[in-house]
Design a protein around this motif. Structure first.
Motif, mmCIF file in Angstrom:
data_model
loop_
_atom_site.group_PDB
_atom_site.id
_atom_site.type_symbol
_atom_site.label_atom_id
_atom_site.label_comp_id
_atom_site.label_asym_id
_atom_site.label_seq_id
_atom_site.Cartn_x
_atom_site.Cartn_y
_atom_site.Cartn_z
ATOM 1 N N ALA A 184 3.340 -10.116 0.257
ATOM 2 C CA ALA A 184 2.011 -10.751 0.269
ATOM 3 C C ALA A 184 1.074 -10.068 -0.731
ATOM 4 O O ALA A 184 0.338 -10.745 -1.466
ATOM 5 C CB ALA A 184 1.421 -10.719 1.674
ATOM 6 N N MET A 185 1.103 -8.728 -0.769
ATOM 7 C CA MET A 185 0.256 -8.025 -1.735
ATOM 8 C C MET A 185 0.705 -8.309 -3.162
ATOM 9 O O MET A 185 -0.129 -8.557 -4.039
ATOM 10 C CB MET A 185 0.266 -6.517 -1.452
ATOM 11 N N ALA A 186 2.014 -8.280 -3.417
ATOM 12 C CA ALA A 186 2.534 -8.551 -4.757
ATOM 13 C C ALA A 186 2.119 -9.942 -5.226
ATOM 14 O O ALA A 186 1.704 -10.124 -6.376
ATOM 15 C CB ALA A 186 4.053 -8.408 -4.778
ATOM 16 N N ASP A 187 2.206 -10.927 -4.341
ATOM 17 C CA ASP A 187 1.824 -12.288 -4.709
ATOM 18 C C ASP A 187 0.335 -12.402 -5.023
ATOM 19 O O ASP A 187 -0.066 -13.206 -5.861
ATOM 20 C CB ASP A 187 2.181 -13.257 -3.580
ATOM 21 N N THR A 188 -0.474 -11.576 -4.370
ATOM 22 C CA THR A 188 -1.923 -11.585 -4.601
ATOM 23 C C THR A 188 -2.302 -10.825 -5.867
ATOM 24 O O THR A 188 -3.123 -11.283 -6.659
ATOM 25 C CB THR A 188 -2.641 -10.948 -3.386
ATOM 26 N N ILE A 189 -1.674 -9.666 -6.063
ATOM 27 C CA ILE A 189 -2.038 -8.782 -7.176
ATOM 28 C C ILE A 189 -1.397 -9.210 -8.489
ATOM 29 O O ILE A 189 -2.027 -9.153 -9.542
ATOM 30 C CB ILE A 189 -1.644 -7.325 -6.833
ATOM 31 N N HIS A 190 -0.143 -9.619 -8.436
ATOM 32 C CA HIS A 190 0.623 -9.918 -9.658
ATOM 33 C C HIS A 190 0.901 -11.409 -9.797
ATOM 34 O O HIS A 190 2.053 -11.834 -9.883
ATOM 35 C CB HIS A 190 1.936 -9.134 -9.660
ATOM 36 N N HIS A 211 8.466 1.083 -11.062
ATOM 37 C CA HIS A 211 8.518 -0.377 -11.113
ATOM 38 C C HIS A 211 7.132 -0.962 -10.874
ATOM 39 O O HIS A 211 6.720 -1.891 -11.560
ATOM 40 C CB HIS A 211 9.508 -0.900 -10.069
ATOM 41 N N ASP A 212 6.428 -0.406 -9.890
ATOM 42 C CA ASP A 212 5.126 -0.963 -9.569
ATOM 43 C C ASP A 212 4.315 0.010 -8.723
ATOM 44 O O ASP A 212 4.832 0.595 -7.776
ATOM 45 C CB ASP A 212 5.313 -2.266 -8.778
ATOM 46 N N VAL A 213 3.068 0.192 -9.093
ATOM 47 C CA VAL A 213 2.056 0.795 -8.237
ATOM 48 C C VAL A 213 0.955 -0.247 -8.192
ATOM 49 O O VAL A 213 0.345 -0.555 -9.215
ATOM 50 C CB VAL A 213 1.517 2.131 -8.784
ATOM 51 N N ALA A 214 0.763 -0.839 -7.014
ATOM 52 C CA ALA A 214 -0.176 -1.963 -6.890
ATOM 53 C C ALA A 214 -1.181 -1.685 -5.786
ATOM 54 O O ALA A 214 -0.801 -1.274 -4.685
ATOM 55 C CB ALA A 214 0.597 -3.242 -6.584
ATOM 56 N N LEU A 215 -2.440 -1.904 -6.101
ATOM 57 C CA LEU A 215 -3.525 -1.689 -5.147
ATOM 58 C C LEU A 215 -4.335 -2.959 -4.972
ATOM 59 O O LEU A 215 -4.707 -3.612 -5.961
ATOM 60 C CB LEU A 215 -4.457 -0.575 -5.629
ATOM 61 N N TYR A 265 -6.574 6.573 -5.315
ATOM 62 C CA TYR A 265 -5.246 6.348 -4.728
ATOM 63 C C TYR A 265 -4.152 6.199 -5.787
ATOM 64 O O TYR A 265 -3.032 6.659 -5.593
ATOM 65 C CB TYR A 265 -5.251 5.118 -3.830
ATOM 66 N N ALA A 266 -4.467 5.544 -6.890
ATOM 67 C CA ALA A 266 -3.458 5.362 -7.936
ATOM 68 C C ALA A 266 -3.063 6.710 -8.533
ATOM 69 O O ALA A 266 -1.885 6.965 -8.782
ATOM 70 C CB ALA A 266 -3.966 4.412 -9.012
ATOM 71 N N LEU A 267 -4.034 7.585 -8.743
ATOM 72 C CA LEU A 267 -3.720 8.910 -9.260
ATOM 73 C C LEU A 267 -2.920 9.721 -8.238
ATOM 74 O O LEU A 267 -1.995 10.443 -8.610
ATOM 75 C CB LEU A 267 -4.991 9.649 -9.657
#
Length: 165
Positions: free
Chosen positions: A16-22, A86-90, A99-101
């Motif tokens: 769900a997050m991947a579909d929203t972010i990417h 592969h992916d860091v998604a927020l 958080y990303a750092l």
């Protein structure tokens, strides 16, 4: 730290997050699930106030040969030469809080512990500047142009050499 190991039960939320972010880089559930299954020690969830607000999917791989988007890996190569992010998604609510750092630091430490000499990724969605702040640099390798273009017009291969810190 709000990052915790990802479990198979987290995968519907990851999707769900991947579909929203990417939106421009869709990936099938099976692709995300395979990465978590093949290398669970490199997959994390970011949880705040009990709810998921981000994730990271990472694994050892071969430097200079980023996996194609939305394709299964099959296996982690025995001759891996890089730790591939592969992916860091927020989600938007998680951005700007460091958080990303935190994720980058955790992944770099894991790569060192695993004995890999570098960490690599394909930066997309204007994320190059962030990864440069985390110590990554653009790596220009002949023959990767077509594969990188499949990630989007701003996609660049980036690497952080762990020997230099």
């Amino acid at each position: 730290m709000p990052w915790r190991p990802m479990t198979p039960q987290d995968l519907p939320q990851v999707q769900a997050m991947a579909d929203t972010i990417h939106v421009g880089h869709p990936e099938d559930y099976e692709v995300l699930a395979e990465r978590q299954r093949l290398y669970p020690q490199g997959c994390f969830m970011l949880v705040e106030d009990g709810g998921p607000i981000g994730y990271a999917l990472t694994h050892p791989w071969r430097f200079g040969a980023p996996p194609p988007l939305n394709e299964r890996l099959g296996a982690i190569p025995a001759d891996a030469t890089t730790y591939y992010i592969h992916d860091v998604a927020l989600m938007p609510a998680a951005r700007g809080k460091g958080y990303a750092l935190q994720a980058a630091d955790r992944l770099i430490a894991h790569a060192r512990e695993a004995g890999l000499g570098n960490v690599s990724l394909v930066a997309v969605n204007n994320s190059q500047a962030f990864w440069e702040k985390a110590g990554f640099r653009v790596a220009t390798l002949p023959g990767l142009e077509t594969k990188l273009s499949s990630y989007g017009p701003d996609a660049v291969l980036m690497v952080r050499d762990l020997a230099r810190g």
